[in-house]
Design a protein around this motif. Structure first.
Motif, PDB file in Angstrom:
ATOM      1  N   LEU A  22       4.443  44.804 -53.855  1.00 21.08           N
ATOM      2  CA  LEU A  22       3.563  44.265 -52.610  1.00 21.08           C
ATOM      3  C   LEU A  22       2.158  44.408 -52.702  1.00 21.08           C
ATOM      4  N   LYS A  23       1.733  43.126 -51.986  1.00 24.10           N
ATOM      5  CA  LYS A  23       0.136  43.132 -52.301  1.00 24.10           C
ATOM      6  C   LYS A  23      -0.411  42.388 -50.748  1.00 24.10           C
ATOM      7  N   ASN A  24      -1.175  43.562 -49.877  1.00 17.89           N
ATOM      8  CA  ASN A  24      -1.243  43.134 -48.543  1.00 17.89           C
ATOM      9  C   ASN A  24       0.008  42.737 -47.620  1.00 17.89           C
ATOM     10  N   GLY A  25       1.084  43.460 -47.832  1.00 14.63           N
ATOM     11  CA  GLY A  25       2.210  43.265 -47.080  1.00 14.63           C
ATOM     12  C   GLY A  25       3.256  42.060 -47.377  1.00 14.63           C
ATOM     13  N   ARG A  26       2.856  41.516 -48.853  1.00 15.83           N
ATOM     14  CA  ARG A  26       3.242  40.264 -49.004  1.00 15.83           C
ATOM     15  C   ARG A  26       4.196  40.281 -50.503  1.00 15.83           C
ATOM     16  N   PHE A  27       4.860  39.697 -50.949  1.00 16.20           N
ATOM     17  CA  PHE A  27       5.517  39.595 -52.374  1.00 16.20           C
ATOM     18  C   PHE A  27       6.021  38.163 -52.663  1.00 16.20           C
ATOM     19  N   GLU A  28       5.889  37.711 -53.939  1.00 18.78           N
ATOM     20  CA  GLU A  28       6.411  36.378 -54.280  1.00 18.78           C
ATOM     21  C   GLU A  28       6.941  36.481 -55.764  1.00 18.78           C
ATOM     22  N   CYS A  29       7.948  35.805 -55.798  1.00 19.71           N
ATOM     23  CA  CYS A  29       8.586  35.668 -57.213  1.00 19.71           C
ATOM     24  C   CYS A  29       9.379  34.532 -57.491  1.00 19.71           C
ATOM     25  N   ASP A  30       9.655  34.045 -58.437  1.00 18.85           N
ATOM     26  CA  ASP A  30      10.721  33.075 -58.846  1.00 18.85           C
ATOM     27  C   ASP A  30      12.175  33.778 -59.336  1.00 18.85           C
ATOM     28  N   VAL A  31      13.418  33.268 -58.917  1.00 20.39           N
ATOM     29  CA  VAL A  31      14.635  33.661 -59.295  1.00 20.39           C
ATOM     30  C   VAL A  31      15.105  32.238 -60.090  1.00 20.39           C
ATOM     31  N   GLU A  32      15.220  32.574 -61.417  1.00 18.97           N
ATOM     32  CA  GLU A  32      15.894  31.659 -62.261  1.00 18.97           C
ATOM     33  C   GLU A  32      17.441  31.893 -62.735  1.00 18.97           C
ATOM     34  N   ASP A  33      18.304  31.001 -62.645  1.00 22.50           N
ATOM     35  CA  ASP A  33      19.681  31.274 -63.210  1.00 22.50           C
ATOM     36  C   ASP A  33      20.176  29.927 -64.069  1.00 22.50           C
ATOM     37  N   ALA A  34      21.144  30.026 -64.515  1.00 25.41           N
ATOM     38  CA  ALA A  34      21.934  29.004 -65.047  1.00 25.41           C
ATOM     39  C   ALA A  34      22.587  28.103 -64.018  1.00 25.41           C
ATOM     40  N   GLN A  35      22.882  28.644 -62.926  1.00 31.58           N
ATOM     41  CA  GLN A  35      23.337  27.861 -61.770  1.00 31.58           C
ATOM     42  C   GLN A  35      23.239  28.579 -60.489  1.00 31.58           C
ATOM     43  N   ILE A  36      23.693  27.770 -59.406  1.00 32.59           N
ATOM     44  CA  ILE A  36      23.661  28.545 -58.165  1.00 32.59           C
ATOM     45  C   ILE A  36      24.479  29.927 -58.346  1.00 32.59           C
ATOM     46  N   GLU A  37      23.794  31.037 -57.868  1.00 33.94           N
ATOM     47  CA  GLU A  37      24.749  32.446 -57.924  1.00 33.94           C
ATOM     48  C   GLU A  37      24.135  33.168 -56.656  1.00 33.94           C
ATOM     49  N   HIS A  38      25.018  34.279 -56.441  1.00 39.61           N
ATOM     50  CA  HIS A  38      24.704  35.155 -55.325  1.00 39.61           C
ATOM     51  C   HIS A  38      23.675  36.271 -55.728  1.00 39.61           C
ATOM     52  N   TRP A  39      22.801  36.362 -55.043  1.00 35.96           N
ATOM     53  CA  TRP A  39      21.459  37.458 -55.234  1.00 35.96           C
ATOM     54  C   TRP A  39      21.379  38.408 -54.174  1.00 35.96           C
ATOM     55  N   HIS A  40      20.792  39.624 -54.750  1.00 37.11           N
ATOM     56  CA  HIS A  40      20.697  40.563 -53.548  1.00 37.11           C
ATOM     57  C   HIS A  40      19.144  41.038 -53.846  1.00 37.11           C
ATOM     58  N   ILE A  41      18.740  41.458 -52.636  1.00 36.95           N
ATOM     59  CA  ILE A  41      17.544  42.171 -52.609  1.00 36.95           C
ATOM     60  C   ILE A  41      17.717  43.593 -52.090  1.00 36.95           C
ATOM     61  N   VAL A  42      17.176  44.751 -52.335  1.00 34.89           N
ATOM     62  CA  VAL A  42      17.399  46.146 -51.782  1.00 34.89           C
ATOM     63  C   VAL A  42      16.017  46.842 -52.151  1.00 34.89           C
ATOM     64  N   ASP A  43      16.110  47.793 -51.170  1.00 35.67           N
ATOM     65  CA  ASP A  43      14.891  48.787 -51.420  1.00 35.67           C
ATOM     66  C   ASP A  43      15.300  49.990 -52.064  1.00 35.67           C
ATOM     67  N   PHE A  44      15.243  49.813 -53.478  1.00 34.56           N
ATOM     68  CA  PHE A  44      15.763  50.621 -54.512  1.00 34.56           C
ATOM     69  C   PHE A  44      15.220  51.998 -54.431  1.00 34.56           C
ATOM     70  N   GLY A  45      13.921  51.946 -54.150  1.00 32.80           N
ATOM     71  CA  GLY A  45      13.444  53.221 -53.928  1.00 32.80           C
ATOM     72  C   GLY A  45      13.910  54.197 -52.985  1.00 32.80           C
ATOM     73  N   GLU A  46      14.223  53.563 -51.833  1.00 30.64           N
ATOM     74  CA  GLU A  46      15.009  54.394 -50.837  1.00 30.64           C
ATOM     75  C   GLU A  46      16.484  54.891 -51.334  1.00 30.64           C
TER      76      GLU A  46
END
Length: 375
Positions: free
Chosen positions: A57-81
């Motif tokens: 997080l930087k100033n309440g924002r985040f960015e990233c690219d997700v790369e894969d070999a094809q369309i797949e099902h992804w998740h995002i989670v607060d792992f800290g919690e």
């Protein structure tokens, strides 16, 4: 450098170039006042603790690219919690579609996820339609969760069961008329996490084989589904799959010797599981009531190191049926049954699993129905 070496190098380069063929861009915001978070983004089926996608997080924002070999099902989670409390409500999911922009907003404990990808939009549209159709009914039942009488409690339970059945049927009908990759991902996930009381799985597999084998035919999800089907899960509504198992004396036998062409109740239990033993004891009078009317029973014990504790339990409680055992997961019997200990499977004379009762009361009602004792 000989010709074969050159060919090998070229093929290796092609393989490397073929990786990461799909890229989507994730843009996230976290509402002001939300407690500190530690995000992880990971592919379905992977362990979030091993993920290298850990947007900061930087100033309440985040960015990233997700790369894969094809369309797949992804998740995002607060792992800290998750690490702090052992669980979190802060989780969401999206698809890695090429060129898509995935917008994620976290406000309190709720992720709101949007995507420009067409497959995610199709899946999300189904979720929204389901929410519009069923949410108010679920909320009404929740408001009545504290009953004023036992009768009202039973009525609410019945209404909830009916609502769940309606929702499951609506979902299946939607998938039939709106082919989407999300169906394949859901089926894959449910097979990988198979549990004995997933009573809608047989219908999903029927839809898959009738309508979905030609959707994204080169996608590896089809291979994953085929591999999971080959495991031989005991799925309600499908045939009870035969397997090897042992008697308490160590003799290897086939399970079909104990259920073939008979109305059969299979009791999954373990000597280390007190509720399992309680249920098995409660089944004894039920068995005695119906055994001369055609009910057959055998049990499967999930034991480790030795069968000593199992023997003592069988002798102490005088279980009147054959008692089989899978010691140290020799045959993977309990994995195929979708449980670690307790479960009930009712098999018809033709070998079809017709019920997986979740309680002794459910078992009694099902047997009354089979033997016409409700009249």
């Amino acid at each position: 450098m000989n010709k074969q070496t050159i060919i090998t190098i070229v093929l290796a380069l092609v393989a490397v170039a073929g990786q990461g063929q799909v890229r989507c861009h994730v843009i996230g915001t976290v509402a002001e006042g939300t407690t500190p978070i530690e995000l992880r983004i990971y592919r379905d089926g992977e362990d979030p603790k091993n993920s290298t996608l850990r947007p900061m997080l930087k100033n309440g924002r985040f960015e990233c690219d997700v790369e894969d070999a094809q369309i797949e099902h992804w998740h995002i989670v607060d792992f800290g919690e998750v690490m702090e409390k052992g669980m979190t409500l802060r989780s969401g999911e999206f698809f890695s579609e090429d060129g898509a922009t995935v917008t994620i907003q976290l406000d309190g404990d709720k992720f709101d996820i949007q995507s420009t990808g067409k497959e995610y939009q199709a899946w999300h549209a189904m979720e929204q339609a389901a929410e519009e159709k069923f949410m108010s009914a679920y909320e009404t039942l929740d408001e009545n969760a504290t009953p004023h009488s036992d009768q009202q409690s039973e009525n609410d339970k019945q209404k909830m069961a009916e609502l769940k059945n309606e929702y499951h049927q609506w979902t299946l009908d939607y998938y039939k008329t709106h082919p989407m990759l999300g169906f394949l991902f859901e089926l894959d996930e449910r097979l990988k996490g198979f549990h004995f009381n997933d009573t809608g799985l047989a219908a999903m597999l029927d839809i898959y084989h009738r309508q979905y084998t030609t959707l994204y035919p080169d996608h590896p999800v089809h291979q994953r589904i085929a591999e999971q089907e080959a495991v031989g899960y005991q799925i309600c509504g499908r045939k009870y799959n035969d397997y090897n198992v042992r008697t308490m004396d160590g003799q290897q036998v086939r399970a079909s010797e104990y259920y073939k062409e008979k109305l059969t109740l299979v009791i999954c239990w373990a000597s280390w599981c007190s509720p399992c033993i309680r249920d098995a004891c409660d089944i004894i009078p039920i068995y005695n009531e119906y055994r001369n009317r055609g009910l057959n029973v055998f049990s499967l014990a999930h034991e480790f190191k030795s069968t000593d504790a199992m023997r003592k339990a069988v002798e102490r409680h005088a279980f009147p049926w054959p008692c089989l055992v899978d010691l140290d997961n020799e045959f993977g019997v309990f994995h195929k049954h979708g449980t670690q200990n307790s479960a009930l499977f009712l098999i018809d004379c033709d070998g079809t699993i017709i019920a997986v009762p979740n309680s002794i009361d459910e078992l009694k009602e099902k047997l009354k129905e089979i033997f016409n004792d409700n009249k």
